[in-house]
Each structure stands twice: as structure tokens, then as C-alpha cells.
Scaffold this motif. Structure first.
Motif, PDB file in Angstrom:
ATOM      1  N   ASN A  58      34.498 -13.659 -61.547  1.00  0.00           N
ATOM      2  CA  ASN A  58      34.813 -13.477 -59.981  1.00  0.00           C
ATOM      3  C   ASN A  58      35.477 -15.414 -60.762  1.00  0.00           C
ATOM      4  N   VAL A  59      34.921 -16.704 -61.553  1.00  0.00           N
ATOM      5  CA  VAL A  59      36.127 -17.588 -61.870  1.00  0.00           C
ATOM      6  C   VAL A  59      36.862 -17.130 -62.579  1.00  0.00           C
ATOM      7  N   ILE A  60      37.668 -16.423 -62.815  1.00  0.00           N
ATOM      8  CA  ILE A  60      38.728 -15.697 -63.589  1.00  0.00           C
ATOM      9  C   ILE A  60      39.823 -16.001 -62.073  1.00  0.00           C
ATOM     10  N   LEU A  61      39.549 -15.276 -61.520  1.00  0.00           N
ATOM     11  CA  LEU A  61      39.925 -14.823 -59.988  1.00  0.00           C
ATOM     12  C   LEU A  61      40.191 -15.982 -59.248  1.00  0.00           C
ATOM     13  N   ASN A  62      39.362 -16.681 -59.432  1.00  0.00           N
ATOM     14  CA  ASN A  62      39.334 -17.966 -58.353  1.00  0.00           C
ATOM     15  C   ASN A  62      40.071 -19.191 -59.150  1.00  0.00           C
ATOM     16  N   THR A  63      39.758 -19.432 -60.700  1.00  0.00           N
ATOM     17  CA  THR A  63      40.821 -20.448 -60.901  1.00  0.00           C
ATOM     18  C   THR A  63      42.091 -20.417 -60.842  1.00  0.00           C
ATOM     19  N   ALA A  64      41.807 -18.961 -61.633  1.00  0.00           N
ATOM     20  CA  ALA A  64      42.962 -18.739 -62.796  1.00  0.00           C
ATOM     21  C   ALA A  64      44.480 -18.272 -61.453  1.00  0.00           C
ATOM     22  N   PHE A  65      43.763 -17.721 -60.396  1.00  0.00           N
ATOM     23  CA  PHE A  65      44.728 -17.342 -60.071  1.00  0.00           C
ATOM     24  C   PHE A  65      44.447 -17.456 -57.974  1.00  0.00           C
ATOM     25  N   GLY A  66      43.255 -18.562 -58.614  1.00  0.00           N
ATOM     26  CA  GLY A  66      43.937 -19.114 -56.757  1.00  0.00           C
ATOM     27  C   GLY A  66      42.961 -18.288 -55.017  1.00  0.00           C
ATOM     28  N   GLU A  67      42.116 -17.122 -56.168  1.00  0.00           N
ATOM     29  CA  GLU A  67      41.671 -16.134 -54.928  1.00  0.00           C
ATOM     30  C   GLU A  67      40.130 -16.837 -54.111  1.00  0.00           C
ATOM     31  N   PRO A  68      39.806 -16.178 -53.376  1.00  0.00           N
ATOM     32  CA  PRO A  68      38.830 -17.465 -52.977  1.00  0.00           C
ATOM     33  C   PRO A  68      37.481 -16.674 -52.875  1.00  0.00           C
ATOM     34  N   THR A  69      37.067 -15.870 -54.181  1.00  0.00           N
ATOM     35  CA  THR A  69      36.052 -15.262 -54.988  1.00  0.00           C
ATOM     36  C   THR A  69      35.223 -16.431 -55.275  1.00  0.00           C
ATOM     37  N   ILE A  70      33.986 -15.747 -54.875  1.00  0.00           N
ATOM     38  CA  ILE A  70      32.893 -17.833 -55.641  1.00  0.00           C
ATOM     39  C   ILE A  70      31.659 -16.771 -56.264  1.00  0.00           C
ATOM     40  N   ALA A  71      31.890 -17.730 -57.693  1.00  0.00           N
ATOM     41  CA  ALA A  71      31.091 -16.888 -58.451  1.00  0.00           C
ATOM     42  C   ALA A  71      29.971 -17.309 -58.583  1.00  0.00           C
ATOM     43  N   VAL A  72      28.723 -16.753 -58.528  1.00  0.00           N
ATOM     44  CA  VAL A  72      27.632 -17.656 -58.235  1.00  0.00           C
ATOM     45  C   VAL A  72      26.393 -17.626 -60.409  1.00  0.00           C
ATOM     46  N   ASP A  73      26.456 -19.150 -59.954  1.00  0.00           N
ATOM     47  CA  ASP A  73      25.452 -19.445 -61.601  1.00  0.00           C
ATOM     48  C   ASP A  73      24.675 -19.567 -60.421  1.00  0.00           C
ATOM     49  N   THR A  74      23.876 -20.751 -61.894  1.00  0.00           N
ATOM     50  CA  THR A  74      22.402 -21.311 -61.893  1.00  0.00           C
ATOM     51  C   THR A  74      22.900 -22.863 -60.755  1.00  0.00           C
ATOM     52  N   HIS A  75      23.760 -22.701 -60.739  1.00  0.00           N
ATOM     53  CA  HIS A  75      23.656 -24.633 -59.493  1.00  0.00           C
ATOM     54  C   HIS A  75      24.068 -23.923 -58.552  1.00  0.00           C
ATOM     55  N   ILE A  76      25.001 -22.514 -58.153  1.00  0.00           N
ATOM     56  CA  ILE A  76      24.941 -22.363 -56.498  1.00  0.00           C
ATOM     57  C   ILE A  76      24.012 -21.620 -56.486  1.00  0.00           C
ATOM     58  N   PHE A  77      23.435 -20.616 -57.288  1.00  0.00           N
ATOM     59  CA  PHE A  77      22.180 -20.060 -56.888  1.00  0.00           C
ATOM     60  C   PHE A  77      21.239 -21.349 -56.211  1.00  0.00           C
ATOM     61  N   ARG A  78      20.870 -22.189 -56.618  1.00  0.00           N
ATOM     62  CA  ARG A  78      20.338 -23.240 -56.625  1.00  0.00           C
ATOM     63  C   ARG A  78      21.047 -23.803 -55.182  1.00  0.00           C
ATOM     64  N   VAL A  79      21.532 -23.963 -55.219  1.00  0.00           N
ATOM     65  CA  VAL A  79      21.969 -25.207 -54.078  1.00  0.00           C
ATOM     66  C   VAL A  79      22.437 -24.069 -52.740  1.00  0.00           C
ATOM     67  N   ALA A  80      22.748 -22.442 -53.187  1.00  0.00           N
ATOM     68  CA  ALA A  80      23.132 -22.406 -51.850  1.00  0.00           C
ATOM     69  C   ALA A  80      21.135 -21.436 -50.739  1.00  0.00           C
ATOM     70  N   ASN A  81      20.674 -21.652 -51.771  1.00  0.00           N
ATOM     71  CA  ASN A  81      19.101 -21.627 -51.829  1.00  0.00           C
ATOM     72  C   ASN A  81      17.562 -22.257 -50.494  1.00  0.00           C
ATOM     73  N   ARG A  82      18.568 -23.331 -51.524  1.00  0.00           N
ATOM     74  CA  ARG A  82      18.093 -24.706 -51.503  1.00  0.00           C
ATOM     75  C   ARG A  82      18.140 -25.808 -49.870  1.00  0.00           C
ATOM     76  N   THR A  83      19.636 -25.568 -50.053  1.00  0.00           N
ATOM     77  CA  THR A  83      19.840 -26.439 -48.563  1.00  0.00           C
ATOM     78  C   THR A  83      19.969 -25.391 -46.986  1.00  0.00           C
ATOM     79  N   GLY A  84      20.224 -23.821 -47.342  1.00  0.00           N
ATOM     80  CA  GLY A  84      20.025 -22.466 -46.274  1.00  0.00           C
ATOM     81  C   GLY A  84      21.088 -22.574 -46.430  1.00  0.00           C
TER      82      GLY A  84
END
Length: 211
Positions: free
Chosen positions: A123-149
Motif C-alpha cells: 500500500n505504501v508503494i502504490l500510494n507514495t511511488a505511484f499516486g494510488e489512493p491506498t491507505i497503509a495502516v501502520d501503528t500511527h494510523i491504527f491509533r489515530v483512526a480508532n482514537r478519533t472515531g
């Protein structure tokens, strides 16, 4: 969380982080691929320090294979798990040459077939190298997504699928880096910096630290 609140959250994050991108240093899709594989359980700063020495010497699959596994280890030995990471990088270089003409494929299945590459890295490669609208969920995104709602889920795949459905289309391409950077510097794990947060009033976290 309703649609208008989601939109407002991403609008504010985009204003606060006008140039959201990876903090890994790279100039080609292959360099990014190697850097992301090396970054597992390591800091971007530590990876950048190693690749600053590695990439001037070897930044193509052919050059890294010429360096060999022992030579590669010498360049990345400051990174955690460098032995297994070196083995994976050598294998993925061999696969890129044998199956993809030495180029990084723009295809999830092909990326995930590479040694050391899972769904998150793909997902990181598709998004960052090729501009695809993918979301790679790492520990930061997992935390922020759950915490914020923004997206609730007990595992990364559930959160990824929720975000994929609900992130406003306008912000889909940048959502990955907006959420990572927000989690890395503001919505940190132990004591979130809610007093400095641009979305504190929109966030649905019950235990906000506003003092």
C-alpha cells in the motif's frame, strides 16, 4: 462519525500539513521499496542514515545483487533485524529482475509476492511511488483512526477497509500521510497533544488531554 465531520477533519489536517509525504528519503520507486522494507520495526531517521550510505553505492536491483548479502549487511547493520532484512532485499531484487525487468511493479499482488513485502508495504508503494489512493495502516494510523472515531477496528485490515470506504475522495491520496504525520507528532501514543491538535473539537476521543 458523520460525513461532514470527516470532511472537516481532513480539511484541517490538510491545512496543518500542506505537503504530506513520507519521511523516508528516496528518489525512485525501487529506493522507496528498499527503504520501506528496511523500516519495519525501525525509525525513518535510522533508515535514512543507512540508505544515505547505501544508495550512492547501490540503488538498483542489479547493483544490490552485485554488492551481495554480506556487502548489503555492512551498509544496513545499524538497522534492527538487518540480517533478515538483507536476505529479503536480496530475494526481492532477484524477483524484480527475473519477473519484472528490474522494475517495481504497480500491482498489489506482484508487490506482495516480493520477499519482505506485505499488504502494508504494498500500500505504501502504490500510494507514495505511484499516486494510488491506498491507505497503509501502520501503528500511527491504527491509533489515530480508532482514537478519533474516523474508523474503529480491532485489526489493521478492518481499519483499512473502513477508511477506504469513508475517507472523502478529495483527500484519499493524501490520507495515508496526513494520518501518519498527525499520529507521529500530535496524536502520539502515550500522551496525545490534544491542546495543540487542529481537530480536537471534532475528535471523538473521550479522554482528551486539553491542559
Amino acid at each position: 462519525m458523520n460525513t461532514s465531520k470527516r470532511l472537516a477533519i481532513f480539511q484541517r489536517l490538510a491545512e496543518a500539513i500542506p505537503e504530506p509525504t513520507t519521511e523516508l528519503n528516496y528518489t525512485t520507486p525501487f529506493e522507496l521499496l528498499v527503504a520501506v522494507v528496511l523500516s519495519a520495526q525501525a525509525t525513518d531517521k535510522g533508515v535514512n542514515k543507512a540508505t544515505a550510505k547505501l544508495f550512492p553505492v547501490a540503488n538498483t536491483p542489479q547493483a544490490i545483487l552485485a554488492l551481495g548479502e554480506v556487502g548489503l549487511k555492512e551498509h544496513i547493520k545499524t538497522i534492527g533485524l538487518f540480517n533478515s532484512k538483507a536476505a529479503n532485499v536480496i530475494k526481492l531484487c532477484q524477483t524484480l529482475i527475473e519477473k519484472h525487468g528490474g522494475e517495481v511493479p504497480r500491482d498489489r499482488a506482484a508487490l506482495e509476492a516480493l520477499a519482505g513485502v506485505g499488504r502494508k508495504t504494498a500500500n505504501v508503494i502504490l500510494n507514495t511511488a505511484f499516486g494510488e489512493p491506498t491507505i497503509a495502516v501502520d501503528t500511527h494510523i491504527f491509533r489515530v483512526a480508532n482514537r478519533t472515531g474516523l474508523a474503529a477496528g480491532r485489526n489493521v485490515l478492518t481499519v483499512e477497509k473502513q477508511l477506504d470506504k469513508t475517507v472523502p475522495k478529495l483527500f484519499k491520496k493524501d490520507a495515508h500521510h496526513l494520518l501518519i504525520l498527525h499520529g507521529r507528532y500530535i496524536c502520539v501514543a502515550r500522551k496525545p497533544r490534544c491542546e495543540a491538535c487542529c481537530i480536537a473539537d471534532l475528535c471523538e476521543f473521550k479522554d482528551k488531554n486539553l491542559t
